[in-house]
Scaffold this motif. Structure first.
Motif, PDB file in Angstrom:
ATOM      1  N   GLY A 167      62.210 -39.851  73.473  1.00 51.06           N
ATOM      2  CA  GLY A 167      63.478 -39.920  74.174  1.00 51.06           C
ATOM      3  C   GLY A 167      63.797 -38.620  74.874  1.00 51.06           C
ATOM      4  O   GLY A 167      63.182 -37.566  74.628  1.00 51.06           O
ATOM      5  N   GLU A 168      64.786 -38.665  75.751  1.00 56.14           N
ATOM      6  CA  GLU A 168      65.139 -37.482  76.541  1.00 56.14           C
ATOM      7  C   GLU A 168      65.543 -36.309  75.661  1.00 56.14           C
ATOM      8  O   GLU A 168      65.227 -35.158  75.961  1.00 56.14           O
ATOM      9  N   ASN A 169      66.229 -36.590  74.539  1.00 55.57           N
ATOM     10  CA  ASN A 169      66.689 -35.519  73.661  1.00 55.57           C
ATOM     11  C   ASN A 169      65.553 -34.842  72.900  1.00 55.57           C
ATOM     12  O   ASN A 169      65.737 -33.758  72.335  1.00 55.57           O
ATOM     13  N   SER A 170      64.387 -35.491  72.855  1.00 53.89           N
ATOM     14  CA  SER A 170      63.241 -34.922  72.144  1.00 53.89           C
ATOM     15  C   SER A 170      62.306 -34.157  73.072  1.00 53.89           C
ATOM     16  O   SER A 170      61.319 -33.577  72.608  1.00 53.89           O
ATOM     17  N   ARG A 171      62.616 -34.172  74.363  1.00 56.06           N
ATOM     18  CA  ARG A 171      61.756 -33.507  75.340  1.00 56.06           C
ATOM     19  C   ARG A 171      62.447 -32.281  75.907  1.00 56.06           C
ATOM     20  O   ARG A 171      63.614 -32.017  75.631  1.00 56.06           O
ATOM     21  N   ALA A 172      61.697 -31.515  76.677  1.00 56.25           N
ATOM     22  CA  ALA A 172      62.220 -30.276  77.258  1.00 56.25           C
ATOM     23  C   ALA A 172      63.440 -30.559  78.113  1.00 56.25           C
ATOM     24  O   ALA A 172      63.470 -31.500  78.914  1.00 56.25           O
ATOM     25  N   GLN A 173      64.460 -29.733  77.932  1.00 58.49           N
ATOM     26  CA  GLN A 173      65.688 -29.847  78.705  1.00 58.49           C
ATOM     27  C   GLN A 173      65.963 -28.531  79.419  1.00 58.49           C
ATOM     28  O   GLN A 173      65.731 -27.449  78.869  1.00 58.49           O
ATOM     29  N   SER A 174      66.468 -28.639  80.637  1.00 55.83           N
ATOM     30  CA  SER A 174      66.767 -27.447  81.415  1.00 55.83           C
ATOM     31  C   SER A 174      68.251 -27.105  81.314  1.00 55.83           C
ATOM     32  O   SER A 174      69.075 -27.935  80.921  1.00 55.83           O
ATOM     33  N   GLY A 175      68.571 -25.873  81.658  1.00 53.95           N
ATOM     34  CA  GLY A 175      69.959 -25.450  81.610  1.00 53.95           C
ATOM     35  C   GLY A 175      70.094 -24.011  82.071  1.00 53.95           C
ATOM     36  O   GLY A 175      69.109 -23.332  82.361  1.00 53.95           O
ATOM     37  N   ILE A 176      71.320 -23.552  82.139  1.00 55.10           N
ATOM     38  CA  ILE A 176      71.620 -22.168  82.511  1.00 55.10           C
ATOM     39  C   ILE A 176      72.383 -21.527  81.363  1.00 55.10           C
ATOM     40  O   ILE A 176      73.433 -22.021  80.947  1.00 55.10           O
ATOM     41  N   GLY A 177      71.840 -20.447  80.841  1.00 52.89           N
ATOM     42  CA  GLY A 177      72.462 -19.762  79.722  1.00 52.89           C
ATOM     43  C   GLY A 177      73.183 -18.501  80.158  1.00 52.89           C
ATOM     44  O   GLY A 177      72.753 -17.816  81.080  1.00 52.89           O
ATOM     45  N   GLN A 178      74.283 -18.200  79.490  1.00 48.12           N
ATOM     46  CA  GLN A 178      74.995 -16.939  79.685  1.00 48.12           C
ATOM     47  C   GLN A 178      74.615 -16.007  78.534  1.00 48.12           C
ATOM     48  O   GLN A 178      74.655 -16.410  77.367  1.00 48.12           O
ATOM     49  N   ILE A 179      74.263 -14.773  78.865  1.00 48.26           N
ATOM     50  CA  ILE A 179      73.602 -13.888  77.904  1.00 48.26           C
ATOM     51  C   ILE A 179      74.406 -12.612  77.691  1.00 48.26           C
ATOM     52  O   ILE A 179      74.933 -12.017  78.642  1.00 48.26           O
ATOM     53  N   VAL A 180      74.499 -12.196  76.435  1.00 50.79           N
ATOM     54  CA  VAL A 180      75.029 -10.891  76.075  1.00 50.79           C
ATOM     55  C   VAL A 180      74.066 -10.283  75.062  1.00 50.79           C
ATOM     56  O   VAL A 180      73.689 -10.940  74.087  1.00 50.79           O
ATOM     57  N   GLY A 181      73.645  -9.040  75.296  1.00 55.35           N
ATOM     58  CA  GLY A 181      72.708  -8.389  74.381  1.00 55.35           C
ATOM     59  C   GLY A 181      73.114  -6.956  74.095  1.00 55.35           C
ATOM     60  O   GLY A 181      73.609  -6.246  74.972  1.00 55.35           O
ATOM     61  N   LEU A 182      72.936  -6.541  72.860  1.00 55.82           N
ATOM     62  CA  LEU A 182      73.189  -5.162  72.432  1.00 55.82           C
ATOM     63  C   LEU A 182      71.980  -4.676  71.645  1.00 55.82           C
ATOM     64  O   LEU A 182      71.417  -5.416  70.838  1.00 55.82           O
ATOM     65  N   SER A 183      71.591  -3.435  71.880  1.00 59.21           N
ATOM     66  CA  SER A 183      70.487  -2.849  71.140  1.00 59.21           C
ATOM     67  C   SER A 183      70.754  -1.363  70.997  1.00 59.21           C
ATOM     68  O   SER A 183      71.139  -0.701  71.969  1.00 59.21           O
ATOM     69  N   GLY A 184      70.579  -0.834  69.789  1.00 57.60           N
ATOM     70  CA  GLY A 184      70.872   0.569  69.589  1.00 57.60           C
ATOM     71  C   GLY A 184      70.178   1.133  68.372  1.00 57.60           C
ATOM     72  O   GLY A 184      69.551   0.403  67.588  1.00 57.60           O
ATOM     73  N   GLY A 185      70.294   2.436  68.223  1.00 59.56           N
ATOM     74  CA  GLY A 185      69.696   3.103  67.074  1.00 59.56           C
ATOM     75  C   GLY A 185      70.276   4.485  66.908  1.00 59.56           C
ATOM     76  O   GLY A 185      70.854   5.058  67.833  1.00 59.56           O
ATOM     77  N   ILE A 186      70.128   5.019  65.711  1.00 57.63           N
ATOM     78  CA  ILE A 186      70.597   6.362  65.411  1.00 57.63           C
ATOM     79  C   ILE A 186      69.679   6.986  64.373  1.00 57.63           C
ATOM     80  O   ILE A 186      69.122   6.276  63.516  1.00 57.63           O
ATOM     81  N   GLU A 187      69.476   8.292  64.492  1.00 47.40           N
ATOM     82  CA  GLU A 187      68.709   9.031  63.491  1.00 47.40           C
ATOM     83  C   GLU A 187      69.600  10.115  62.897  1.00 47.40           C
ATOM     84  O   GLU A 187      70.259  10.860  63.633  1.00 47.40           O
ATOM     85  N   VAL A 188      69.607  10.186  61.587  1.00 53.42           N
ATOM     86  CA  VAL A 188      70.412  11.160  60.863  1.00 53.42           C
ATOM     87  C   VAL A 188      69.473  12.066  60.090  1.00 53.42           C
ATOM     88  O   VAL A 188      68.697  11.603  59.245  1.00 53.42           O
ATOM     89  N   GLY A 189      69.508  13.352  60.380  1.00 56.51           N
ATOM     90  CA  GLY A 189      68.614  14.281  59.707  1.00 56.51           C
ATOM     91  C   GLY A 189      68.916  14.410  58.228  1.00 56.51           C
ATOM     92  O   GLY A 189      70.069  14.601  57.829  1.00 56.51           O
ATOM     93  N   LEU A 190      67.887  14.301  57.400  1.00 55.28           N
ATOM     94  CA  LEU A 190      68.033  14.468  55.952  1.00 55.28           C
ATOM     95  C   LEU A 190      67.481  15.820  55.507  1.00 55.28           C
ATOM     96  O   LEU A 190      68.004  16.451  54.595  1.00 55.28           O
ATOM     97  N   SER A 191      66.396  16.241  56.163  1.00 51.62           N
ATOM     98  CA  SER A 191      65.815  17.567  55.926  1.00 51.62           C
ATOM     99  C   SER A 191      65.044  17.943  57.179  1.00 51.62           C
ATOM    100  O   SER A 191      65.099  17.224  58.186  1.00 51.62           O
ATOM    101  N   GLY A 192      64.313  19.020  57.142  1.00 53.41           N
ATOM    102  CA  GLY A 192      63.637  19.488  58.338  1.00 53.41           C
ATOM    103  C   GLY A 192      62.705  18.476  58.967  1.00 53.41           C
ATOM    104  O   GLY A 192      62.669  18.328  60.186  1.00 53.41           O
ATOM    105  N   ASP A 193      61.943  17.750  58.159  1.00 53.75           N
ATOM    106  CA  ASP A 193      60.940  16.826  58.675  1.00 53.75           C
ATOM    107  C   ASP A 193      61.235  15.366  58.359  1.00 53.75           C
ATOM    108  O   ASP A 193      60.417  14.490  58.657  1.00 53.75           O
ATOM    109  N   VAL A 194      62.389  15.079  57.773  1.00 52.80           N
ATOM    110  CA  VAL A 194      62.720  13.715  57.366  1.00 52.80           C
ATOM    111  C   VAL A 194      64.089  13.338  57.931  1.00 52.80           C
ATOM    112  O   VAL A 194      65.039  14.124  57.861  1.00 52.80           O
ATOM    113  N   ALA A 195      64.162  12.148  58.500  1.00 55.30           N
ATOM    114  CA  ALA A 195      65.427  11.635  59.021  1.00 55.30           C
ATOM    115  C   ALA A 195      65.594  10.196  58.580  1.00 55.30           C
ATOM    116  O   ALA A 195      64.618   9.498  58.263  1.00 55.30           O
ATOM    117  N   LEU A 196      66.836   9.743  58.555  1.00 55.87           N
ATOM    118  CA  LEU A 196      67.137   8.346  58.295  1.00 55.87           C
ATOM    119  C   LEU A 196      67.230   7.639  59.637  1.00 55.87           C
ATOM    120  O   LEU A 196      68.068   7.990  60.479  1.00 55.87           O
TER     121      LEU A 196
END
Length: 453
Positions: A199-228
């Motif tokens: 049936g149509e619902n079991s096959r590929a369907q087309s559409g237009i999606g609205q997208i929001v994306g967030l990506s980030g990172g942080i490093e916190v120094g713990l000692s001279g050679d080690v960070a979180l």
């Protein structure tokens, strides 16, 4: 203090290298008790350079303003205007001038190094390191400057920092439910093969999606050679009706150990959650280890291994363990492009043999900065997936797939609206399977606005 010392040293090295502009010509005409001096563009540049060396920045800016309508001198003018802005404390203005040069000439090393140190002064360490890395690849870079660049990159790594990327957009998609476009599949019942229309619902369907994306990172120094190290990302795609809305999020947290300027190891705990059609689709928890080694000025090697426990909301047969091994090699090309090659092997050991499988494959790509302020990238990959057991009713043999994917991305970094730049990405994916239910292909074009903090 150490940061300012490296930045000042890089600036001084480049000023010394730049020297004075090409021999200037000026004509002095004196009559009726007065004198008029006519100066060509090179003479104005030489005058501005002398004013900068004398720390007379306001006067230098006035001289350079007179050259704004001289496109043949745009590179030198913007370099000096950026330098004046830096000395005046206008870091954002300096970044704009150096980016203008690179929009026209992506291979201009002086502009790239000046941009890198401006970004470093602005605290945008990840972006600064990217540009330092591209510039470091130049074989003609004087050794004293190369040493300063290496020191600056080491300082960036020691200071730690954070980054945040934001993206909004929309995406026409030929297969929003990632289903087959086959109209008929075969049901296998012992010696009998029965055709079944989908049936149509079991096959590929087309559409237009609205997208929001967030990506980030942080490093916190713990000692001279080690960070979180903490990384997080989230992405939401909205489709009409909500049945195919897709929301996912991921979090990784753990220590990063730097053995030297060229070697580091990151070990992180992982957590992922996905909702599909607002139903709990999948959650997973695990560990990931990533080792990176800088091989030379422009090359880097990364090895990663991860393992995670998967709990599926679609049924126990999709739950189990996933383990993967990945290797990536990167090489800077032509001072503005980065080429990469990745190979991987992955094992999904799920409760059902019909969905448990091995997959091996690879991907190659190249991307970077082009003239006219364009960012571009192209990549493609292929993999082979072999399943443990047959899927009842649909096959008497275990499933075997060939999977292909490709992507082309264009961005216009020279155009910014509230800090956002336009991007367009075309993606194609195809699965060739011996089980017709899993035959599929997908075309997707994403139009977006992206901002990188």
């Amino acid at each position: 203090m150490q940061k300012q010392t490296y930045i000042a040293a890089i600036a001084a090295s480049w000023i010394a290298m730049a020297g004075s502009p090409a021999a200037a010509q000026d004509d002095t005409l004196c009559e009726n008790g007065g004198c008029t001096i006519a100066m060509d563009g090179n003479a104005l540049l030489a005058s501005a350079s002398r004013l900068i060396e004398a720390e007379r920045y306001d006067e230098a800016r006035l001289v350079l303003t007179a050259l704004e309508n001289s496109p043949e001198l745009s590179t030198q003018t913007n370099l000096l205007m950026g330098h004046v802005a830096m000395r005046a404390g206008d870091i954002d203005g300096a970044i704009g001038h150096f980016r203008t040069v690179l929009n026209e000439q992506p291979g201009q090393i002086r502009a790239r190094l000046e941009l890198a140190r401006a970004l470093m002064m602005a605290g945008r360490h990840s972006s600064a390191d990217h540009h330092f890395r591209l510039a470091e690849q130049d074989d003609n870079l004087p050794e004293d400057v190369a040493n300063l660049v290496r020191s600056a990159r080491g300082l960036i790594r020691d200071r730690r920092g954070w980054h945040l990327d934001v993206e909004v957009g929309f995406a026409p998609d030929t297969n929003i439910n990632n289903a087959t476009d086959t109209q008929r599949v075969d049901l296998v019942a012992g010696p009998f093969v029965l055709p079944l229309s989908l049936g149509e619902n079991s096959r590929a369907q087309s559409g237009i999606g609205q997208i929001v994306g967030l990506s980030g990172g942080i490093e916190v120094g713990l000692s001279g050679d080690v960070a979180l190290s903490i990384d997080a990302d989230a992405r939401f795609t909205n489709y009409s009706g909500g049945d195919f809305d897709d929301l996912s999020g991921a979090l990784a947290i753990g220590p990063e150990i730097r053995f030297s300027d060229r070697n580091r190891l990151t070990v992180q705990a992982l957590a992922n959650q996905r909702f599909y059609g607002w139903n709990d689709a999948q959650r997973s928890f695990g560990l990931r280890a990533n080792y990176q080694r800088v091989l030379n000025r422009g090359a880097r090697l990364a090895l990663a291994v991860d393992g995670r426990r998967i709990d599926s909301g679609f049924g126990d047969q999709f739950s189990g363990w996933q383990m993967g091994l990945y290797g990536t090699y990167e090489q800077v090309l032509n001072r503005s492009l980065i080429a990469s090659a990745t190979v991987f092997g992955r094992r999904d050991a799920l409760r059902s043999d019909a969905y448990s499988h091995f997959e091996v494959g690879g991907r190659i790509g190249i991307g970077g900065e082009l003239p006219l302020g364009i960012n571009a990238g192209v990549s493609g990959g292929v993999s082979r997936a072999l399943y443990d057991g047959a899927l009842p009713l649909f096959s008497v043999k275990p499933r075997q797939d060939w999977r292909f994917n490709s992507q082309v991305q264009l961005g216009l970094r020279s155009l910014r609206v509230l800090g956002f730049s336009p991007t367009v990405t075309y993606s194609y994916g195809r699965t060739d399977s011996n089980v017709s239910l899993f035959q599929s292909d997908r075309h997707r074009v994403e139009f977006g606005l992206a901002r990188y903090f």
